[in-house]
Write an enzyme that holds these catalytic residues in place. Structure first.
Site, PDB file in Angstrom:
ATOM      1  CG  ASP A   1      -3.886  -0.707  -1.246  1.00  0.00           C
ATOM      2  OD1 ASP A   1      -3.052  -0.057  -0.594  1.00  0.00           O
ATOM      3  OD2 ASP A   1      -3.777  -1.931  -1.447  1.00  0.00           O
TER       4      ASP A   1
ATOM      5  NE  ARG B   1       1.082   4.363   0.042  1.00  0.00           N
ATOM      6  CZ  ARG B   1       1.062   3.367   0.905  1.00  0.00           C
ATOM      7  NH1 ARG B   1       1.920   2.395   0.816  1.00  0.00           N
ATOM      8  NH2 ARG B   1       0.154   3.312   1.837  1.00  0.00           N
TER       9      ARG B   1
HETATM   10  O1  1CP Z   1      -0.078   8.299  -2.623  1.00  0.00           O
HETATM   11  C1  1CP Z   1      -0.762   7.421  -2.114  1.00  0.00           C
HETATM   12  O2  1CP Z   1      -0.709   7.080  -0.920  1.00  0.00           O
HETATM   13  C2  1CP Z   1      -1.754   6.801  -3.038  1.00  0.00           C
HETATM   14  C3  1CP Z   1      -2.429   5.661  -2.499  1.00  0.00           C
HETATM   15  C4  1CP Z   1      -1.743   4.332  -2.287  1.00  0.00           C
HETATM   16  C5  1CP Z   1      -0.846   3.641  -3.107  1.00  0.00           C
HETATM   17  C6  1CP Z   1      -0.130   4.116  -4.348  1.00  0.00           C
HETATM   18  C7  1CP Z   1      -2.085   3.498  -1.214  1.00  0.00           C
HETATM   19  C8  1CP Z   1      -2.995   3.866  -0.105  1.00  0.00           C
HETATM   20  N1  1CP Z   1      -1.493   2.293  -1.409  1.00  0.00           N
HETATM   21  C9  1CP Z   1      -0.717   2.353  -2.540  1.00  0.00           C
HETATM   22  C10 1CP Z   1       0.037   1.291  -3.166  1.00  0.00           C
HETATM   23  C11 1CP Z   1       0.397   0.095  -2.377  1.00  0.00           C
HETATM   24  N2  1CP Z   1      -0.343  -0.581  -1.466  1.00  0.00           N
HETATM   25  C12 1CP Z   1       1.610  -0.589  -2.545  1.00  0.00           C
HETATM   26  C13 1CP Z   1       2.656  -0.202  -3.537  1.00  0.00           C
HETATM   27  C14 1CP Z   1       3.474   0.926  -3.057  1.00  0.00           C
HETATM   28  C15 1CP Z   1       4.409   0.643  -1.935  1.00  0.00           C
HETATM   29  O3  1CP Z   1       5.298  -0.209  -2.143  1.00  0.00           O
HETATM   30  O4  1CP Z   1       4.277   1.280  -0.894  1.00  0.00           O
HETATM   31  C16 1CP Z   1       1.620  -1.670  -1.678  1.00  0.00           C
HETATM   32  C17 1CP Z   1       2.716  -2.683  -1.488  1.00  0.00           C
HETATM   33  C18 1CP Z   1       0.380  -1.669  -0.993  1.00  0.00           C
HETATM   34  C19 1CP Z   1      -0.097  -2.646  -0.029  1.00  0.00           C
HETATM   35  C20 1CP Z   1      -0.465  -1.986   1.238  1.00  0.00           C
HETATM   36  N3  1CP Z   1      -1.641  -1.309   1.428  1.00  0.00           N
HETATM   37  C21 1CP Z   1       0.298  -1.875   2.418  1.00  0.00           C
HETATM   38  C22 1CP Z   1       1.708  -2.431   2.621  1.00  0.00           C
HETATM   39  C23 1CP Z   1       1.708  -3.637   3.523  1.00  0.00           C
HETATM   40  C24 1CP Z   1       3.013  -4.405   3.475  1.00  0.00           C
HETATM   41  O5  1CP Z   1       3.075  -5.427   2.774  1.00  0.00           O
HETATM   42  O6  1CP Z   1       3.969  -3.994   4.147  1.00  0.00           O
HETATM   43  C25 1CP Z   1      -0.448  -1.130   3.332  1.00  0.00           C
HETATM   44  C26 1CP Z   1      -0.096  -0.771   4.743  1.00  0.00           C
HETATM   45  C27 1CP Z   1      -1.672  -0.765   2.681  1.00  0.00           C
HETATM   46  C28 1CP Z   1      -2.765   0.068   3.222  1.00  0.00           C
HETATM   47  C29 1CP Z   1      -2.833   1.428   2.651  1.00  0.00           C
HETATM   48  N4  1CP Z   1      -2.788   1.757   1.301  1.00  0.00           N
HETATM   49  C30 1CP Z   1      -2.930   3.108   1.154  1.00  0.00           C
HETATM   50  C31 1CP Z   1      -3.110   3.667   2.460  1.00  0.00           C
HETATM   51  C32 1CP Z   1      -3.362   5.120   2.748  1.00  0.00           C
HETATM   52  C33 1CP Z   1      -3.032   2.613   3.384  1.00  0.00           C
HETATM   53  C34 1CP Z   1      -3.195   2.678   4.893  1.00  0.00           C
HETATM   54  C35 1CP Z   1      -4.638   2.522   5.150  1.00  0.00           C
HETATM   55  C36 1CP Z   1      -5.039   2.434   6.565  1.00  0.00           C
HETATM   56  O7  1CP Z   1      -4.515   1.603   7.292  1.00  0.00           O
HETATM   57  O8  1CP Z   1      -5.950   3.219   6.890  1.00  0.00           O
END
Ligand code: 1CP
Length: 351
Positions: free
Chosen positions: A76, A27
């Site tokens: 994502d 992330r």
């Molecule tokens: O480095 C990076 O940030 C690359 C981009 C990236 C990655 C690798 C994003 C952007 N998401 C992910 C993977 C991801 N997404 C995972 C696996 C990694 C981890 O465990 O953190 C998971 C579980 C998600 C699902 C997800 N997407 C969540 C988690 C929700 C939960 O269940 O608690 C969230 C909050 C998102 C939204 C998201 N994904 C990425 C961003 C920048 C955001 C926030 C977007 C926004 O609200 O504007």
């Protein structure tokens, strides 16, 4: 331009000798950086993932800021589901939310396949990134079947994954059908990224730690193996397999077909190494909260992770999970510098 396939990061993933320990942060893109927030102003999360210009720029931002040894694609885990036609959105401050949960055989049958054309902007972004990164490797990624299934079955983020487990335990054929469809979607998404030039892939099974080893082996491992083995047959790129709270699952996660197993901060790396076959490298595992502590604590804990990492066949330094949103980018940049300096000295001492 140097060859990313011979980069320090890729070499460490393969367990080959490296002049320093490579480091990147899960992330690292799109979280704590002000330049990211500025770019995303008024653009929805999933919309931004399908704009090649934004994906390229957001992926590059942390590479410039931190000097990390690898980039990770800005995207994502639910993006391929959305692109294939599943009605879902990412709600700010919440995460992925699914309009119609998938809980029965008929719901699974309605799940669309992912065609490469559905994610054309992702392929375009990867191609432009390979040029812009000038030898720094790009990591492609996908969500593993269990973690993706959890969002679809629960219809949003969940702590307990109770409905997902209820489906698994109560209707095994439907569970396997769902997980198999998701494995195919994850594999198709990874293939697109690798074909366009990604140098490594990470399979995020973030929530697999919710399962016992026996349940993981029975309900999840075969499907994650479909993805990881599918990539192995497709291309010679390192495969990283990561989950949170997976201390009891590490051996099984390696068995699913990983070259590198990601470890969260709960288990010291040398203990993780003891639980893994000699053939795999490890990635991790500084507690993401350490970034908020005074520098002497950061220094001590970073050194400790590096020291324990020397027991592995290969070590990729990372946090134990993603960068926390309020992290100070300057501290992350200093950690990268520290990892590079300390590990280069270790190599000299050993030589
Ligand atoms: O480095 C990076 O940030 C690359 C981009 C990236 C990655 C690798 C994003 C952007 N998401 C992910 C993977 C991801 N997404 C995972 C696996 C990694 C981890 O465990 O953190 C998971 C579980 C998600 C699902 C997800 N997407 C969540 C988690 C929700 C939960 O269940 O608690 C969230 C909050 C998102 C939204 C998201 N994904 C990425 C961003 C920048 C955001 C926030 C977007 C926004 O609200 O504007």
């Amino acid at each position: 331009m140097s060859d990313p396939a011979e980069s320090v990061f890729v070499r460490a993933c393969r367990g080959q000798r490296t002049p320093w320990t490579p480091v990147w942060f899960m992330r690292q893109a799109g979280r704590s950086l002000p330049e990211y927030r500025a770019l995303r102003e008024g653009v929805g999360m999933l919309e931004s993932c399908l704009r090649a210009d934004l994906v390229t720029e957001i992926t590059l931002q942390p590479v410039r800021r931190y000097g990390v040894d690898a980039a990770i694609l800005f995207s994502d885990i639910v993006l391929p589901l959305k692109a294939a036609g599943v009605d879902l959105d990412i709600k700010p401050g919440v995460g992925p939310v699914v309009a119609q949960p998938i809980r029965r055989a008929a719901d699974v049958a309605r799940l669309p396949d992912l065609e490469p054309d559905d994610v054309q902007p992702v392929a375009d972004a990867v191609r432009s990134l390979v040029t812009e990164l000038r030898g720094t490797p790009l990591i492609g990624f996908a969500g593993a079947p269990f973690t993706l299934a959890s969002y679809l079955v629960e219809s949003g983020p969940s702590r307990e994954h109770a409905r997902t487990k209820a489906l698994m335990y109560g209707d095994e054929p439907t569970w396997h059908a769902l997980a198999e469809r998701l494995a195919q979607i994850a594999l198709a998404f990874l293939r697109v990224q690798v074909q366009a030039g990604a140098s490594a892939v990470q399979l995020f099974d973030s929530w697999a730690g919710a399962l016992s080893a026996a349940d993981y082996a029975r309900y999840v491992l075969p499907h994650s193996r479909t993805v990881l083995e599918g990539i192995r047959h497709f291309a010679d790129v390192p495969r990283i397999h990561f989950g949170v709270n997976t201390g009891e699952l590490l051996g099984l996660m390696a068995d699913a077909g990983a070259d590198v197993v990601g470890v969260d901060w709960r288990l010291p790396l040398d203990e993780a190494v003891r639980r893994l076959p000699d053939s795999v490298a490890v990635q991790g595992n500084l507690d993401p909260a350490v970034v908020f502590a005074p520098w002497p604590a950061v220094l001590e804990r970073t050194r400790d992770v590096l020291r324990r990492g020397t027991t592995a066949r290969g070590h990729v330094f990372n946090l134990g999970h993603g960068v926390l949103p309020d992290s100070d980018p300057d501290v992350l940049a200093r950690i990268v510098e520290l990892v590079h300096e300390e590990s280069a000295t270790q190599v000299q001492d050993a030589g």
